[in-house]
Motif scaffolding. Structure first.
Motif, mmCIF file in Angstrom:
data_model
loop_
_atom_site.group_PDB
_atom_site.id
_atom_site.type_symbol
_atom_site.label_atom_id
_atom_site.label_comp_id
_atom_site.label_asym_id
_atom_site.label_seq_id
_atom_site.Cartn_x
_atom_site.Cartn_y
_atom_site.Cartn_z
ATOM 1 N N UNK A 163 9.698 23.326 -9.022
ATOM 2 C CA UNK A 163 8.644 22.892 -8.101
ATOM 3 C C UNK A 163 9.152 22.420 -6.738
ATOM 4 N N UNK A 164 10.155 21.547 -6.651
ATOM 5 C CA UNK A 164 10.623 21.146 -5.318
ATOM 6 C C UNK A 164 11.145 22.328 -4.506
ATOM 7 N N UNK A 165 11.827 23.250 -5.173
ATOM 8 C CA UNK A 165 12.325 24.437 -4.479
ATOM 9 C C UNK A 165 11.162 25.321 -4.018
ATOM 10 N N UNK A 166 10.130 25.433 -4.839
ATOM 11 C CA UNK A 166 8.949 26.217 -4.466
ATOM 12 C C UNK A 166 8.336 25.670 -3.178
ATOM 13 N N UNK A 167 8.187 24.338 -3.098
ATOM 14 C CA UNK A 167 7.608 23.735 -1.895
ATOM 15 C C UNK A 167 8.506 23.943 -0.680
ATOM 16 N N UNK A 168 9.799 23.869 -0.892
ATOM 17 C CA UNK A 168 10.736 24.115 0.202
ATOM 18 C C UNK A 168 10.630 25.555 0.706
ATOM 19 N N UNK A 169 10.528 26.488 -0.237
ATOM 20 C CA UNK A 169 10.378 27.905 0.122
ATOM 21 C C UNK A 169 9.083 28.106 0.911
ATOM 22 N N UNK A 170 8.009 27.491 0.473
ATOM 23 C CA UNK A 170 6.721 27.616 1.174
ATOM 24 C C UNK A 170 6.824 27.029 2.577
ATOM 25 N N UNK A 171 7.457 25.867 2.702
ATOM 26 C CA UNK A 171 7.608 25.241 4.024
ATOM 27 C C UNK A 171 8.378 26.164 4.963
ATOM 28 N N UNK A 172 9.476 26.728 4.476
ATOM 29 C CA UNK A 172 10.253 27.638 5.323
ATOM 30 C C UNK A 172 9.476 28.907 5.645
ATOM 31 N N UNK A 173 8.705 29.392 4.704
ATOM 32 C CA UNK A 173 7.902 30.601 4.943
ATOM 33 C C UNK A 173 6.855 30.342 6.035
ATOM 34 N N UNK A 174 6.180 29.209 5.947
ATOM 35 C CA UNK A 174 5.156 28.869 6.943
ATOM 36 C C UNK A 174 5.802 28.645 8.316
ATOM 37 N N UNK A 175 6.906 27.903 8.349
ATOM 38 C CA UNK A 175 7.593 27.676 9.630
ATOM 39 C C UNK A 175 8.085 28.981 10.241
ATOM 40 N N UNK A 176 8.606 29.858 9.406
ATOM 41 C CA UNK A 176 9.054 31.153 9.912
ATOM 42 C C UNK A 176 7.898 31.966 10.476
ATOM 43 N N UNK A 177 6.796 32.007 9.732
ATOM 44 C CA UNK A 177 5.632 32.785 10.168
ATOM 45 C C UNK A 177 4.984 32.204 11.417
ATOM 46 N N UNK A 178 4.929 30.880 11.502
ATOM 47 C CA UNK A 178 4.196 30.240 12.591
ATOM 48 C C UNK A 178 5.053 29.949 13.823
ATOM 49 N N UNK A 179 6.357 29.843 13.664
ATOM 50 C CA UNK A 179 7.205 29.515 14.816
ATOM 51 C C UNK A 179 8.179 30.636 15.170
ATOM 52 N N UNK A 180 8.961 31.078 14.215
ATOM 53 C CA UNK A 180 10.013 32.057 14.498
ATOM 54 C C UNK A 180 9.425 33.429 14.848
ATOM 55 N N UNK A 181 8.541 33.922 14.001
ATOM 56 C CA UNK A 181 7.980 35.266 14.215
ATOM 57 C C UNK A 181 7.246 35.385 15.557
#
Length: 162
Positions: free
Chosen positions: A49-67
């Protein structure tokens, strides 16, 4: 740089509205036309679960900022001007030609699995670039689209958008 200076509240508002419109365009025709390939990232497959939330946070940050930053730098800052002149730095940001408009809109769409709505997004982001003559409004609009899309994915579990 000069690309990011002098943005007005009106430009920011226009960018937020346009980004929201692109989000709506992106999800409305779901399943109504064939896609170019398929991808799905389902973070619920991460059992810890903690890793899942970390993965989601990075996915959202990547989609919303990096991309948004990198795609807008490539498509609307570099390639749109390079199509006009290979020494692209001599072409002002937001300089319009029909050829660069069409090519960037089409290629932007085709690089997404959902190519038809990708083309529509490319047209709208291009319009914003030509209207504002600055890259930052496009980055903001793209950020808003991707942030709304990430929120939609997380709320509805429609992982195929990722």
């Amino acid at each position: 740089s000069e690309l990011f200076t002098g943005i007005s509240n009106r430009s920011i508002t226009r960018s937020i509205i346009l980004g929201s419109i692109v989000f709506i365009i992106w999800i409305l025709p779901e399943g109504l036309y064939p896609y170019l390939g398929y991808s799905e990232f389902d973070p619920t497959e991460v059992s810890h679960l903690p890793l899942r939330y970390l993965v989601i946070i990075f996915r959202v940050l990547g989609a919303a900022l990096v991309v948004p930053i990198f795609e807008e730098l490539f498509w609307r800052s570099f390639l749109a001007r390079w199509i006009i002149q290979t020494d692209f730095k001599k072409v002002q940001i937001g300089y319009f030609t029909p050829l660069s408009f069409v090519i960037i809109s089409l290629f932007f769409g085709i690089e997404h699995h959902r190519w038809l709505v990708g083309i529509a997004a490319g047209i709208l982001y291009n319009w914003l670039l030509y209207k504002e003559k600055k890259l930052l409004p496009c980055i903001i609009a793209h950020l808003v689209t991707n942030l709304l899309l990430a929120s939609y994915v997380l709320i509805t579990s429609q992982w195929s958008y990722w």
